[in-house]
Design a protein around this motif. Structure first.
Motif, PDB file in Angstrom:
ATOM      1  N   ARG A 310       0.718  -1.207   0.062  1.00 42.78           N
ATOM      2  CA  ARG A 310      -0.002  -0.030   0.079  1.00 42.78           C
ATOM      3  C   ARG A 310       0.829   1.157  -0.080  1.00 42.78           C
ATOM      4  NH1 ARG A 310      -5.532  -0.790   0.945  1.00 42.78           N
ATOM      5  NH2 ARG A 310      -6.115  -3.081   0.868  1.00 42.78           N
ATOM      6  N   ILE A 311       1.952   1.251   0.713  1.00 47.70           N
ATOM      7  CA  ILE A 311       2.803   2.268   1.136  1.00 47.70           C
ATOM      8  C   ILE A 311       4.325   1.881   0.819  1.00 47.70           C
ATOM      9  CG2 ILE A 311       3.398   4.539   2.152  1.00 47.70           C
ATOM     10  CD1 ILE A 311       0.797   3.983   3.975  1.00 47.70           C
ATOM     11  N   PRO A 312       4.911   1.808  -0.167  1.00 45.82           N
ATOM     12  CA  PRO A 312       6.144   1.021  -0.691  1.00 45.82           C
ATOM     13  C   PRO A 312       7.048   1.816   0.301  1.00 45.82           C
ATOM     14  CG  PRO A 312       4.801   1.162  -2.637  1.00 45.82           C
ATOM     15  CD  PRO A 312       4.166   2.156  -1.690  1.00 45.82           C
ATOM     16  N   GLY A 313       7.778   0.900   0.959  1.00 52.02           N
ATOM     17  CA  GLY A 313       9.223   1.424   1.726  1.00 52.02           C
ATOM     18  C   GLY A 313       8.739   2.454   2.863  1.00 52.02           C
ATOM     19  N   ILE A 314       7.550   2.436   3.430  1.00 51.86           N
ATOM     20  CA  ILE A 314       7.325   3.682   4.332  1.00 51.86           C
ATOM     21  C   ILE A 314       8.117   3.351   5.622  1.00 51.86           C
ATOM     22  CG2 ILE A 314       5.367   2.150   5.292  1.00 51.86           C
ATOM     23  CD1 ILE A 314       5.406   6.041   5.312  1.00 51.86           C
ATOM     24  N   PHE A 315       8.543   2.161   6.245  1.00 51.12           N
ATOM     25  CA  PHE A 315       9.183   1.970   7.252  1.00 51.12           C
ATOM     26  C   PHE A 315      10.763   1.843   7.073  1.00 51.12           C
ATOM     27  CE2 PHE A 315       4.913   0.110   9.167  1.00 51.12           C
ATOM     28  CZ  PHE A 315       4.438   1.184   9.374  1.00 51.12           C
ATOM     29  N   ASN A 316      11.085   1.923   5.689  1.00 55.64           N
ATOM     30  CA  ASN A 316      12.533   1.700   5.722  1.00 55.64           C
ATOM     31  C   ASN A 316      13.382   2.985   6.315  1.00 55.64           C
ATOM     32  OD1 ASN A 316      11.873  -0.312   3.874  1.00 55.64           O
ATOM     33  ND2 ASN A 316      12.594   0.748   2.010  1.00 55.64           N
ATOM     34  N   ASP A 317      12.969   3.984   6.540  1.00 56.63           N
ATOM     35  CA  ASP A 317      13.535   5.228   7.261  1.00 56.63           C
ATOM     36  C   ASP A 317      12.764   5.505   8.609  1.00 56.63           C
ATOM     37  OD1 ASP A 317      14.912   7.168   8.006  1.00 56.63           O
ATOM     38  OD2 ASP A 317      14.630   8.426   6.312  1.00 56.63           O
ATOM     39  N   PRO A 318      12.847   4.814   9.883  1.00 53.82           N
ATOM     40  CA  PRO A 318      12.001   4.943  10.820  1.00 53.82           C
ATOM     41  C   PRO A 318      11.983   6.542  11.490  1.00 53.82           C
ATOM     42  CG  PRO A 318      13.789   3.482  11.312  1.00 53.82           C
ATOM     43  CD  PRO A 318      13.611   3.496   9.856  1.00 53.82           C
ATOM     44  N   SER A 319      13.124   6.876  11.293  1.00 56.32           N
ATOM     45  CA  SER A 319      13.600   8.246  11.871  1.00 56.32           C
ATOM     46  C   SER A 319      12.828   9.309  11.052  1.00 56.32           C
ATOM     47  CB  SER A 319      14.971   8.556  11.974  1.00 56.32           C
ATOM     48  OG  SER A 319      15.367   8.529  10.366  1.00 56.32           O
ATOM     49  N   THR A 320      12.674   9.191   9.967  1.00 57.36           N
ATOM     50  CA  THR A 320      11.718  10.059   9.134  1.00 57.36           C
ATOM     51  C   THR A 320      10.164   9.977   9.562  1.00 57.36           C
ATOM     52  OG1 THR A 320      13.325  10.088   7.242  1.00 57.36           O
ATOM     53  CG2 THR A 320      10.928  10.751   6.888  1.00 57.36           C
ATOM     54  N   VAL A 321       9.797   8.863   9.622  1.00 53.30           N
ATOM     55  CA  VAL A 321       8.495   8.576  10.064  1.00 53.30           C
ATOM     56  C   VAL A 321       8.191   9.386  11.424  1.00 53.30           C
ATOM     57  CG1 VAL A 321       6.656   6.881  10.747  1.00 53.30           C
ATOM     58  CG2 VAL A 321       8.064   6.659   8.833  1.00 53.30           C
ATOM     59  N   ASN A 322       9.240   8.933  12.340  1.00 56.26           N
ATOM     60  CA  ASN A 322       9.055   9.420  13.877  1.00 56.26           C
ATOM     61  C   ASN A 322       9.084  10.966  14.022  1.00 56.26           C
ATOM     62  OD1 ASN A 322       8.773   6.877  14.658  1.00 56.26           O
ATOM     63  ND2 ASN A 322      11.047   6.482  15.011  1.00 56.26           N
ATOM     64  N   SER A 323       9.765  11.542  13.224  1.00 55.72           N
ATOM     65  CA  SER A 323       9.907  12.783  13.143  1.00 55.72           C
ATOM     66  C   SER A 323       8.689  13.763  12.670  1.00 55.72           C
ATOM     67  CB  SER A 323      11.405  13.497  12.545  1.00 55.72           C
ATOM     68  OG  SER A 323      11.211  13.118  11.029  1.00 55.72           O
ATOM     69  N   LYS A 324       8.114  13.053  11.574  1.00 55.65           N
ATOM     70  CA  LYS A 324       6.990  13.618  11.151  1.00 55.65           C
ATOM     71  C   LYS A 324       5.827  13.355  11.656  1.00 55.65           C
ATOM     72  CE  LYS A 324       8.794  14.023   6.450  1.00 55.65           C
ATOM     73  NZ  LYS A 324       8.819  13.932   4.975  1.00 55.65           N
ATOM     74  N   LEU A 325       5.627  12.411  12.630  1.00 54.94           N
ATOM     75  CA  LEU A 325       4.381  11.980  13.249  1.00 54.94           C
ATOM     76  C   LEU A 325       4.419  11.924  14.983  1.00 54.94           C
ATOM     77  CD1 LEU A 325       1.557  10.621  12.110  1.00 54.94           C
ATOM     78  CD2 LEU A 325       2.563   8.401  12.703  1.00 54.94           C
ATOM     79  N   LYS A 326       3.653  12.932  15.266  1.00 53.77           N
ATOM     80  CA  LYS A 326       3.503  13.143  16.755  1.00 53.77           C
ATOM     81  C   LYS A 326       2.802  12.130  17.520  1.00 53.77           C
ATOM     82  CE  LYS A 326       3.535  16.339  20.170  1.00 53.77           C
ATOM     83  NZ  LYS A 326       4.951  17.148  20.621  1.00 53.77           N
ATOM     84  N   LEU A 327       1.842  11.508  17.027  1.00 54.27           N
ATOM     85  CA  LEU A 327       1.351  10.425  17.689  1.00 54.27           C
ATOM     86  C   LEU A 327       0.788   9.295  16.593  1.00 54.27           C
ATOM     87  CD1 LEU A 327       0.138   8.898  20.177  1.00 54.27           C
ATOM     88  CD2 LEU A 327      -1.817  10.283  20.049  1.00 54.27           C
ATOM     89  N   LEU A 328       1.122   8.104  16.697  1.00 46.24           N
ATOM     90  CA  LEU A 328       0.556   6.945  16.114  1.00 46.24           C
ATOM     91  C   LEU A 328      -0.113   5.900  17.187  1.00 46.24           C
ATOM     92  CD1 LEU A 328       0.047   5.055  13.613  1.00 46.24           C
ATOM     93  CD2 LEU A 328       2.284   3.987  13.872  1.00 46.24           C
ATOM     94  N   TRP A 329      -1.431   5.948  17.011  1.00 44.93           N
ATOM     95  CA  TRP A 329      -2.143   5.234  18.273  1.00 44.93           C
ATOM     96  C   TRP A 329      -3.108   4.066  17.823  1.00 44.93           C
ATOM     97  CZ3 TRP A 329      -4.193   7.589  23.041  1.00 44.93           C
ATOM     98  CH2 TRP A 329      -5.204   6.721  23.572  1.00 44.93           C
ATOM     99  N   ILE A 330      -2.690   2.740  17.980  1.00 43.33           N
ATOM    100  CA  ILE A 330      -3.233   1.710  17.361  1.00 43.33           C
ATOM    101  C   ILE A 330      -3.999   1.028  18.703  1.00 43.33           C
ATOM    102  CG2 ILE A 330      -1.698   1.229  15.705  1.00 43.33           C
ATOM    103  CD1 ILE A 330      -0.700  -1.014  17.150  1.00 43.33           C
TER     104      ILE A 330
END
Length: 382
Positions: A310-330
């Motif tokens: 669905r989102i190719p390579g989204i977790f390849n760079d976790p630091s980018t995701v973590n820096s851009k997302l304030k909260l991920l709630w599951i």
């Protein structure tokens, strides 16, 4: 002269007719008086509930009470054809129920409060709390619900959305507000989060009054493209809903409402089907959303689900995701068949070093759990 005589005769005839007072037999006497006792449902002070149904020709009537692990309860019939049952005391809360009459399921015809979406699911009864429940209407400032029509450029047809304006939106005309884009489940529609079972507006009003949440707008759109779960969950379906949200809904809100047009002031969340949508749309658009929440998403629990499809390579760079997302709630209820899938999702996110929170508690695939998760999520926003 002849015309004058005829005219005079007409006048005399009219006067004679007018002189005969018309008889009026209409009466409203007896319309008023003491209100009759409630028939069904009746919530007693000890929190037991009596349900009744007039069905003199029925041979069996059962009550199905609750949303999860439902055990039908047989009702008894009196000589007048009234079926009745009183269930033991329940905790304060919001409950769904329906009757099964000789194999046919139906809502309570004496109760106008319904749980509806793509169909009528049943009736709803509330048991008040003391003190009042977090999802119960309280004596606090109230906001405004608006139903909006807009043109979907992606689906090429008019669509509906529900917008909740917090109390201070009217009182503070110069202020701009953040927005939560809230998505519904597969059998629901854009009104479901604010109906009797959802209570999103009531929950937020109470949280704001208790200073536990920031004033925000809630925008609820329709998450079905063709009326099916597949239309709201397939790759093509979610892509259509994403395009509609980004091209039509968000621009509409930022043009017509006093909202903050920045990612720091936008959150997206949803339940079940809408939880999968929120997760995928939010992670794919980290430049647009700062907060992402999903509750009980079946798509994410599937053992064959692959985020890279669905989102190719989204977790390849976790630091980018973590820096851009304030909260991920599951979140998922422990009694929900989707729970093990969420345990696996939590493991995968941890393994990929994606910062997130996994919330779990007793409960199945039911509104009680989703109301609780929404209340917790909103307290962390903005």
């Amino acid at each position: 002269m002849k015309k004058l005589v005829i005219c005079c005769l007409h006048v005399l005839l009219a006067l004679a007719t007018y002189a005969q007072k018309p008889e009026n037999t209409y009466s409203v006497q007896g319309w008023w008086g003491p209100a009759s006792a409630p028939y069904s449902p009746v919530v007693h002070t000890d929190r037991t509930i009596t349900f009744r149904l007039l069905a003199p020709k029925a041979t069996t009537v059962n009550l199905s009470f609750g949303e999860w692990d439902i055990v039908p309860k047989a009702m008894t019939k009196d000589k007048s054809g009234n079926w009745e049952i009183t269930i033991p005391a329940v905790a304060p809360g919001i409950y769904s129920y329906q009757y099964n009459v000789d194999g046919l399921s139906m809502p309570d015809p004496k109760n106008p409060v319904l749980k509806v979406g793509t169909e009528v699911y049943g009736s709803v009864v509330e048991v008040p709390g003391m003190p009042a429940r977090f999802d119960e209407v309280q004596l606090v400032p109230h906001g405004i619900l608006q139903q909006i029509k807009y043109q979907s450029s992606e689906l090429k047809k008019p669509r509906g959305m529900v917008v909740f304006l917090p109390p201070s939106y009217q009182s503070d005309q110069k202020r701009q507000f953040p927005v939560l884009y809230l998505r519904h489940g597969g059998g629901d529609n854009e009104t479901s989060w604010t109906q009797a079972a959802g209570k999103a507006d009531v929950i937020l009003e109470n949280l704001i009054a208790a200073q536990k949440a920031k004033p925000m707008l809630i925008v609820m759109t329709n998450g079905l493209t063709d009326g099916t779960w597949a239309g709201g969950s397939t790759k093509a379906g979610v892509a259509q809903l994403e395009a509609e949200l980004l091209r039509d809904v968000i621009p509409y809100m930022e043009k017509n409402y006093r909202v903050i047009p920045k990612k720091e002031a936008r959150a997206i969340a949803g339940l079940s089907m809408g939880g999968g949508q929120a997760y995928l749309i939010g992670l794919k658009n980290l430049q647009t959303f700062n907060y992402v929440g999903e509750f009980s998403a079946g798509l994410l629990s599937d053992n064959k689900f692959d985020i890279n499809e669905r989102i190719p390579g989204i977790f390849n760079d976790p630091s980018t995701v973590n820096s851009k997302l304030k909260l991920l709630w599951i979140a998922c209820g422990k009694d929900d068949p989707r729970f093990q899938g969420h345990v696996a999702l939590d493991y995968t996110l941890t393994e990929k070093q994606i910062q997130h929170e996994f919330h779990q508690s007793a409960g199945g695939h039911e509104w009680r759990f989703w109301r609780e998760q929404l209340a917790g999520f909103m307290q962390r926003l903005f």
